[in-house]
Each structure stands twice: as structure tokens, then as C-alpha cells.
Design an enzyme around this catalytic site. Sequence first.
Site, PDB file in Angstrom:
ATOM      1  N   ASN A 107       0.859  -1.188   0.000  1.00 11.17           N
ATOM      2  CA  ASN A 107       0.000   0.000   0.000  1.00 11.17           C
ATOM      3  C   ASN A 107       0.892   1.234   0.000  1.00 11.17           C
ATOM      4  OD1 ASN A 107      -2.435   1.535   0.249  1.00 11.17           O
ATOM      5  ND2 ASN A 107      -2.013   1.809   2.432  1.00 11.17           N
ATOM      6  N   HIS A 109       0.714   5.183   1.442  1.00  9.34           N
ATOM      7  CA  HIS A 109      -0.074   6.023   2.344  1.00  9.34           C
ATOM      8  C   HIS A 109       0.537   7.422   2.376  1.00  9.34           C
ATOM      9  CE1 HIS A 109      -2.744   6.985   5.612  1.00  9.34           C
ATOM     10  NE2 HIS A 109      -1.723   7.528   6.244  1.00  9.34           N
ATOM     11  N   SER A 136       4.542   6.983   2.414  1.00 12.56           N
ATOM     12  CA  SER A 136       5.195   5.731   2.829  1.00 12.56           C
ATOM     13  C   SER A 136       4.634   4.572   2.024  1.00 12.56           C
ATOM     14  CB  SER A 136       4.907   5.436   4.304  1.00 12.56           C
ATOM     15  OG  SER A 136       5.223   6.528   5.142  1.00 12.56           O
ATOM     16  N   ASP A 145      -2.886   0.757   7.867  1.00 13.08           N
ATOM     17  CA  ASP A 145      -1.706   1.591   7.601  1.00 13.08           C
ATOM     18  C   ASP A 145      -0.572   1.285   8.578  1.00 13.08           C
ATOM     19  OD1 ASP A 145      -3.104   2.906   5.520  1.00 13.08           O
ATOM     20  OD2 ASP A 145      -3.994   4.301   6.958  1.00 13.08           O
TER      21      ASP A 145
HETATM   22  C1  GRF Z   1      -2.545   8.597  -2.825  1.00 12.60           C
HETATM   23  O1  GRF Z   1      -2.262   9.826  -2.266  1.00 12.60           O
HETATM   24  C2  GRF Z   1      -2.181   7.489  -1.891  1.00 12.60           C
HETATM   25  O2  GRF Z   1      -1.155   7.806  -1.017  1.00 12.60           O
HETATM   26  C3  GRF Z   1      -3.441   7.260  -1.118  1.00 12.60           C
HETATM   27  O3  GRF Z   1      -4.469   7.519  -2.013  1.00 12.60           O
HETATM   28  C4  GRF Z   1      -4.029   8.409  -3.017  1.00 12.60           C
HETATM   29  C5  GRF Z   1      -4.358   7.802  -4.345  1.00 12.60           C
HETATM   30  O4  GRF Z   1      -4.127   8.677  -5.410  1.00 12.60           O
HETATM   31  N1  GRF Z   1      -3.466   5.922  -0.579  1.00 12.60           N
HETATM   32  P1  GRF Z   1      -4.270   8.148  -6.899  1.00 12.60           P
HETATM   33  O5  GRF Z   1      -5.673   7.550  -7.020  1.00 12.60           O
HETATM   34  O6  GRF Z   1      -3.211   7.121  -7.129  1.00 12.60           O
HETATM   35  O7  GRF Z   1      -4.108   9.336  -7.761  1.00 12.60           O
END
Ligand code: GRF
Length: 212
Positions: A107, A109, A136, A145
Site C-alpha cells: 500500500n 499512504h 510511505s 496503515d
Molecule cells: C494517494 O495519495 C495514496 O497515497 C493514497 O491515495 C491516493 C491515491 O491517489 N493511498 P491516486 O488515485 O493514485 O491518484
Amino acid sequence: MKRIVVLVSGNGSNLQAMMEACKQGRLHATVAAVFSNRADAYGLARARDAGIPAHALDARDFAGREAFDAALADSIDAYAPDLVVLAGYMRILSAGFVRHYAGRMLNIHPSLLPKYPGLHTHRQALANGDADHGASVHFVTEELDGGPVILQAKVPVFDGDSEEDLQARVQVQEHQIYPLVAEWFVSGRLVMRDDAAWLDGERLPAVGHAAE
Ligand code: GRF
């Protein structure tokens, strides 16, 4: 060629970064399919534009979280992925789903974990007057997370930044670090063992690989 399945709920800019890295040969893998819990996720359109199978599952068609996740896992597994990548997938995962992909699900985050798990990370960084913020990449475990961090990217917070400014600055970094970590994984350099992330046989510290 290693196979990656990506899960999205929204824009899919990290999915795009992953697809581009594959195309450019920075990531030795192919995005085999994209799944979403939202039929209107723009990430699905990005996948289809790239000729990648894209599917949506609607939670209303299932009796509960376990049933939804079981169907999702069956559909994902039909693509035999080596790695599952969560890229803005905004749905709580059942314990069974997480266990099924233990050690092979990542993931990203938008915070310097363990700071600010959950939502509204940019707002919290601004409210607390943080000098630094970031993103991260971590292995997914049952703690939201909370899985072992693999790599972080830091950005400065400037006076007068809005949440949108900060989000945009963080996302530029996300698009660099996520494909890089995926490459570490598919090339066999990165594994999860004993609740920790290991890169090239070295146990990574709590903040992940020190890039500097
Ligand atoms: C990103 O900021 C990621 O960190 C979080 O969700 C957002 C997704 O953005 N988990 P995208 O859909 O990849 O543009």
C-alpha cells in the site's frame, strides 16, 4: 514476466505511474488487471485506455465485507498475480483478505508513517505545523496503515501551503517511490518476514530504507 494486480477507488495516478514504469522497463512486470469497488473510478478508465482488463465490484451485490472480499480475491486470483498493489483503494480489508495476500500486497499512504494513519493526512500535517510531510510504501498487514514500512519520501511543508498544494507535492514523490518498491519486490530483493520488511537480506528499520 511478473504479474501485478492493482486496486483503485479513485483517480489512479499511482496506477498510471506503475503502468508507465512497466512500459519504460523500470518495472519488470506487467499490470495484469485493475479492480475497483467503484465503477466510476477514473483509474478503471486509465487501465482500459492502456488495454488492461478493468473490473468493478459493487458492495451492494454482496452480503457483507467477507463475501465481497472473497469474491474480489477469487477474481484477482484468476489473474495469478505475484503482487497486489493498493493504489488509493479506499475500502477496509477483511482479515481473511489480508492474510490471503500476506507478504505480497503493498500500500502507499500519504504520510510519514507511523504518523497519521487513516484519513486527512495533509490536513493534520498542516494543523500541527509540521516542517516535513511525505508518503510511505508498506506491506499490508491487518493493522490499518500499520504494516512494515519499506520506503518513505519526504517533502517540505511551506508557509501558506493548502492541503491541495501539499497533496500535489506528495504525489510527485509517490509516483517515484511506488514503482521503485514494486520493482524491488518483483525482482526478489524485497520480502516480508517476521513482521518486518527485508531488502537484499537486510532487515529494514521502522522508517524503511534510508534513501539518503
Ligand atoms: C494517494 O495519495 C495514496 O497515497 C493514497 O491515495 C491516493 C491515491 O491517489 N493511498 P491516486 O488515485 O493514485 O491518484
